[in-house]
Design a protein around this motif. Structure first.
Motif, PDB file in Angstrom:
ATOM      1  N   GLU A 129      -4.663   4.797   1.828  1.00 25.39           N
ATOM      2  CA  GLU A 129      -3.656   4.027   1.117  1.00 25.39           C
ATOM      3  C   GLU A 129      -4.310   3.273  -0.034  1.00 25.39           C
ATOM      4  O   GLU A 129      -5.480   2.882   0.034  1.00 25.39           O
TER       5      GLU A 129
ATOM      6  N   PRO B  80       0.817  -1.221   0.000  1.00 22.15           N
ATOM      7  CA  PRO B  80       0.000   0.000   0.000  1.00 22.15           C
ATOM      8  C   PRO B  80       0.847   1.265   0.000  1.00 22.15           C
ATOM      9  O   PRO B  80       1.884   1.340   0.654  1.00 22.15           O
ATOM     10  N   GLU B  81       0.383   2.237  -0.741  1.00 26.83           N
ATOM     11  CA  GLU B  81       1.038   3.553  -0.776  1.00 26.83           C
ATOM     12  C   GLU B  81       0.010   4.614  -0.448  1.00 26.83           C
ATOM     13  O   GLU B  81      -1.152   4.510  -0.830  1.00 26.83           O
ATOM     14  N   ARG B  82       0.471   5.641   0.239  1.00 24.22           N
ATOM     15  CA  ARG B  82      -0.423   6.707   0.686  1.00 24.22           C
ATOM     16  C   ARG B  82      -0.561   7.758  -0.403  1.00 24.22           C
ATOM     17  O   ARG B  82       0.413   8.145  -1.049  1.00 24.22           O
TER      18      ARG B  82
ATOM     19  N   HIS C 195       2.996  -3.847   4.406  1.00 24.08           N
ATOM     20  CA  HIS C 195       4.116  -3.049   3.897  1.00 24.08           C
ATOM     21  C   HIS C 195       5.406  -3.869   3.837  1.00 24.08           C
ATOM     22  O   HIS C 195       6.447  -3.464   4.362  1.00 24.08           O
TER      23      HIS C 195
END
Length: 451
Positions: A74, A62-64, A130
């Protein structure tokens, strides 16, 4: 059940609809329930067939994405598919699973619920999603998509019909004579050396305390390695003033109970048997069996306390977790040594070895080695001790594809074996030298209540 494969967007199964990909064995079965993991290891054709029978949820880490009103949501690329033709192979010095993949549903970039909605149900532990890893989850994919916050009705995935493999039974012994007979008949080559380790519970994995997992399969300590070490060095600095190398510090920390990347082994099979019998656990009215693990390794894989490779791995423990995650082992040596995490690791190594050249071999940091430490600790002397030191994502011997080979002996009749071991002079006071242990052993010897 299904395979959950979380990885970066460099992998083909995130970019293509079909193809072939490689995945490091070292990241396999993280955050997987213990009973499933134990039945799949060591990896066999049957294990690989079972993995290929399960549907696969592919996700990117996941990326914000910062939105309006400081939205901190995310996002992950999410795909559902299948895998086939699984093979264990070598890619450079890394051991990988190669497999064909086919994407059946591409859900694209999806906004995820807050981690609190799914972390416990997926047994993800402190790392969450993550990290690159491959696990098996005892849920169906649609339930997980709902937990993740992915909307939309999807047709069910039909898994192939394959049963979970049954683990091969270990050799079982209940007396010292039979045990020594099995040990003496263990074959090894002239270029190999043998070590032993005893577990009071045969279900324990061959891994250091730092890598211990909860029953749900997530790491308990690993993400806080550098903080634990720094805190202990801060509150008890005088304990470590005589330790020249980081390995010495790790050995002392291990002695006092701090989780480290070291795993104690011994050259004495009777000492290993003592540890397999010294703790008794009762479940459902029966004593839990222990085991002794026979560990065979090439002599050229054995290092000593002053080894440069050992210094590299030992000082890796001081590197903060976010920097460990930035280590890119796909880079060549020259590029790897120009990165910031490598520069910080070099600084730590030079604190103990000022003469160390400004070059680290990336593959060394992923090694699993036997280390013979300095005999400055009475306990190491009495236990004929050595250590396995685990590099980053080292391939565990349990997979069957490590350079270190293992063989297990199941231990029963612990009380009877302890009495026999005492006749060989193997007891608490000799295994744990110190006046308090010796006094306790003498008291037990003269205790009239046991006559």
């Amino acid at each position: 059940m299904f395979n959950l494969i979380v990885a970066g967007d460099i992998y083909n199964f995130i970019k293509e609809d079909s193809g072939r990909e490689n995945f490091s064995v070292s990241r396999l079965l993280e955050s997987t329930p213990e009973d499933i993991r134990n039945n799949l290891l060591p990896l066999t054709d049957e294990s690989l067939e079972y993995l290929s029978s399960l549907p696969v949820l592919f996700m990117t880490e996941p990326e914000r994405e910062w939105g309006e009103d400081f939205d901190t949501s995310e996002y992950s690329e999410i795909r559902i598919g299948s895998i086939s033709d699984l093979k264990i192979t070598k890619l450079g010095r890394d051991t990988v699973i190669a497999f064909n993949f086919k994407i059946e549903r591409n859900l694209g970039k999806c906004k995820l619920n807050d981690e609190s909605h799914y972390s416990d149900a997926l047994s993800l532990g402190g790392f969450g999603l993550h990290r690159t890893h491959w696990s098996i989850k005892r849920l169906d994919i649609d339930t997980v998509l709902d937990l993740l916050g992915i909307e939309g009705q999807l047709p069910p995935v039909q898994p192939k019909k394959t049963n979970l493999p049954n683990k091969t039974e270990d050799i079982v012994i209940s007396d010292v004579n039979t045990y020594l007979d099995k040990v003496l008949k263990h074959n090894f080559d002239e270029d190999e050396e043998v070590f032993y380790r005893g577990h009071s519970d045969h279900r324990y994995e061959l891994e250091p305390s730092l890598y211990r997992k909860s029953p749900q399969g997530f790491f308990r300590y690993r993400q806080h390695e550098s903080e634990m070490i720094t805190e202990l060095l801060t509150v008890q600095p005088s304990e470590f003033t005589t330790d020249r190398y980081m390995l010495d510090k790790l050995v002392r920390m291990q002695h006092y109970g701090l989780p480290t990347r070291l795993l104690d082994v011994t050259t004495n099979p009777l000492i290993a048997l003592y540890f397999a019998c010294s703790s008794k656990k009762i479940e459902k009215g029966s004593e839990v069996d222990g085991n002794v693990i026979i560990i065979t390794t090439k002599k050229n894989q054995i290092k000593f306390f002053d080894s440069d490779t050992v210094s590299c791995i030992a000082n890796l423990s001081r590197l903060p977790e976010h920097l460990k995650k930035e280590l890119d082992f796909n880079l060549n040596k020259h590029e790897f040594n120009k990165t910031d995490p490598c520069a910080q690791l070099l600084h730590l190594i030079k604190d103990e070895k000022s003469y160390f050249k400004d070059v680290i071999e990336p593959s060394d940091l992923r090694s699993l080695l036997v280390v013979k430490g300095r005999m400055t600790n009475p306990r190491i002397n009495s236990q004929s001790g050595a250590f396995l030191i685990f590099g980053e994502d080292a391939v565990l011997p349990e997979t069957g594809f490590s350079e270190i080979k293992i063989k297990k002996i199941r231990i029963q009749n612990k009380s009877g074996l302890m009495k026999e071991l005492a006749r060989f002079g193997i007891n608490e006071s000799t295994v744990y030298p110190g006046i308090e242990k010796a006094a306790g052993e003498i008291a037990k010897k003269y205790d009239i209540s046991k006559i």
